[in-house]
Design an enzyme around this catalytic site. Sequence first.
Site, mmCIF file in Angstrom:
data_model
loop_
_atom_site.group_PDB
_atom_site.id
_atom_site.type_symbol
_atom_site.label_atom_id
_atom_site.label_comp_id
_atom_site.label_asym_id
_atom_site.label_seq_id
_atom_site.Cartn_x
_atom_site.Cartn_y
_atom_site.Cartn_z
ATOM 1 N N GLY A 161 -3.610 7.368 0.979
ATOM 2 C CA GLY A 161 -4.326 6.163 0.562
ATOM 3 C C GLY A 161 -5.818 6.276 0.857
ATOM 4 O O GLY A 161 -6.212 6.790 1.909
ATOM 5 N N GLY A 176 0.848 -1.198 0.000
ATOM 6 C CA GLY A 176 0.000 0.000 0.000
ATOM 7 C C GLY A 176 0.882 1.244 0.000
ATOM 8 O O GLY A 176 0.706 2.151 -0.813
ATOM 9 N N HIS A 177 1.847 1.275 0.905
ATOM 10 C CA HIS A 177 2.779 2.405 0.937
ATOM 11 C C HIS A 177 3.528 2.518 -0.398
ATOM 12 O O HIS A 177 3.692 3.603 -0.949
ATOM 13 C CB HIS A 177 3.826 2.230 2.051
ATOM 14 C CG HIS A 177 3.252 2.187 3.435
ATOM 15 N ND1 HIS A 177 3.211 1.038 4.186
ATOM 16 C CD2 HIS A 177 2.697 3.154 4.206
ATOM 17 C CE1 HIS A 177 2.661 1.302 5.356
ATOM 18 N NE2 HIS A 177 2.335 2.579 5.401
HETATM 19 P P1 AMP Z 1 0.368 4.717 7.495
HETATM 20 O O1 AMP Z 1 1.813 4.373 7.451
HETATM 21 O O2 AMP Z 1 -0.499 3.619 7.952
HETATM 22 O O3 AMP Z 1 0.094 6.040 8.156
HETATM 23 O O4 AMP Z 1 -0.034 4.929 5.965
HETATM 24 C C1 AMP Z 1 0.634 5.847 5.155
HETATM 25 C C2 AMP Z 1 -0.172 6.079 3.916
HETATM 26 O O5 AMP Z 1 -0.351 4.854 3.233
HETATM 27 C C3 AMP Z 1 -1.583 6.604 4.237
HETATM 28 O O6 AMP Z 1 -1.916 7.621 3.303
HETATM 29 C C4 AMP Z 1 -2.429 5.393 4.062
HETATM 30 O O7 AMP Z 1 -3.757 5.693 3.681
HETATM 31 C C5 AMP Z 1 -1.703 4.668 2.952
HETATM 32 N N1 AMP Z 1 -2.069 3.253 2.973
HETATM 33 C C6 AMP Z 1 -2.049 2.418 4.034
HETATM 34 N N2 AMP Z 1 -2.503 1.198 3.690
HETATM 35 C C7 AMP Z 1 -2.827 1.278 2.387
HETATM 36 C C8 AMP Z 1 -3.373 0.350 1.450
HETATM 37 N N3 AMP Z 1 -3.675 -0.902 1.774
HETATM 38 N N4 AMP Z 1 -3.597 0.775 0.187
HETATM 39 C C9 AMP Z 1 -3.298 2.054 -0.169
HETATM 40 N N5 AMP Z 1 -2.783 2.953 0.670
HETATM 41 C C10 AMP Z 1 -2.551 2.581 1.932
#
Ligand code: AMP
Length: 598
Positions: A150, A36-37
Amino acid sequence: MRTVRSVRELREMLAPERTKGRSIGLVPTMGAFHDGHLSLIRRARSECEVVVVSLFVNPRQFGPAEDLGSYPRDDARDLALAEAEGVDVLFAPPVDEVYPEGFDTTVTVGGLTSVLDGDPARRGPGHFAGVTTVVTKLFNMAAPDVAYFGQKDAQQALAVKKLVHDLDIPVRIQVCPIVRDPDGLALSSRNAYLDSEERRRALGLSRALQAAEETVASGTRDADAVIAAAQAELDKAGIVPEYLELRSASDLSEVDRVDGPTLLAVAARVGKARLIDNAVLRDNETSKEPNDMSSRPGANAPPAKRAAVTLSTLAEKRTLGEPIVMVTAYDYPSARVAESAEVDVALVGDSGAMTVLGYPSTVPVTLDELLTLAAAVRRGLSTPLLVGDMPFGSYEASNEEAIHNAQRFVKEAGCDAVKLERGGTSVERARAIIAAGIPVMGHVGLTPQTATTLGGYRSQGRTAERALSVAHDAMALQAAGCFAIVFEAIPSALTEAIMSRMRVPVVGIGAGPATDGQVLVFHDILGIHDGHAARFVKRYAGVRDEMIKGVAAFADDVRARRYPAPEHGYTMAPDEIERLHELLEEQTGEPFTGGFSL
Ligand code: AMP
């Protein structure tokens, strides 16, 4: 890749890049990278010249009872992954760099942060205050042109968009689609908390969303019924959600029906992990959005199974990172094909001059000829947005003539918008047509109507100076208010350089993968015409060969008297035939000698 830990270092690195006019993309993360990241990073890499990834586990967005202490961290792995993705700067500040002693400012977004996760009984509005505070700081530290978030954290993405809008922060927010494992589980750093049994149960979340999507697809609009279908899947997995709610996808207001894009959001604890997931549901009926200027859908077109595509659908697709599909269409059958294939935009291209009218170029085709084609397309189209291509000579002379002819596309042929080619004087024409209330799509790069002045049908913008002029044209058309722009036959690298500066959907044809969508000519996709195809054409069928085969087989059958066979004829009762013979004899006075049977 440089790893920097202080704001000063970050600014020192980025200042010269900014001076050189290079675009900066920022991907804020809390680390523990998964695909995702990486999808966000790749999107940034494809659109921006400088990619900055921030890695900061932000204590202010964790509640006292939450998992700040145990949040998964693996800086070494993240660093290697970022490096492999071609990240330029990894910004990994310690906590006291972001929140030095005495720090005492909070940025809060009202309204939509107090529902779902922001409900005081759940993570609470303080969670989003923590997010919007750190995001504001990151925007001020890196001053990116584009920041990538995301859709997985849909409420967060909406809060950030509102923040940027309300505080006039000069950054474009790009929301990217949710990345899932093949079995449907949305990727999350917190999935690391799940054991194998919990992971299996966690699939209930994505299944619930899927059940809701299927319920809506089957025609159900009622929110309670849609929620019930989702809830049944959660029940099967033994999951008790913290919330399972349908809300407007644009502002999270409450809804009791799925009319227009509607967010179904779910949060649930599975084992130690608190998981969130969501889907944007869409009703299938013809959209009721007021953007339509024409008498859509076509009077002859059968009822549509999906919502009509509008200008806002296209903008939303760009925001969500969903590619836009556009094809040309020139008559009723090609419109029906575009409809059934569920394309987003149908363009009655002046390419019809060559593909269906047999001219050697697009220059000779007249407005009246294109209006006839466009009206036929309108009769076959219900849901795609219909764009009429203003032919050479129909808009160049004056704003008045451009407006008059654009109005003919809307009034006589039922088009939703018009397209015109080039920057330069076309920018002023576009502005005038838009001011007259007709949406305009721009077109830069190779512009076939003026191909002669461009040195023939060849790719454009291959030297830095020519590339800059294409970029200027695109930005001028955007500033003039075009709702979308076509980039034709320009180097992929040029597209990438321009994309970070574009705020409206860009549809490419021979412009590489970084655009928001792609367009091809109907006859090129299907292999209907026999001429030379440009480098960017990919053929998906060989319809011309099939057509020749079919007509040749007909000719053979006729010549060999195999066609028509008895089953292709109409019959008549024997006594009626008898009487017909008598009547013919009576009227002509000659006995009937033929042996025909009707
Ligand atoms: P985080 O590290 O969880 O704060 O996520 C960082 C970025 O990655 C945020 O904008 C999330 O929305 C995005 N993100 C996390 N999981 C996913 C995913 N499965 N698909 C797409 N983007 C994601």
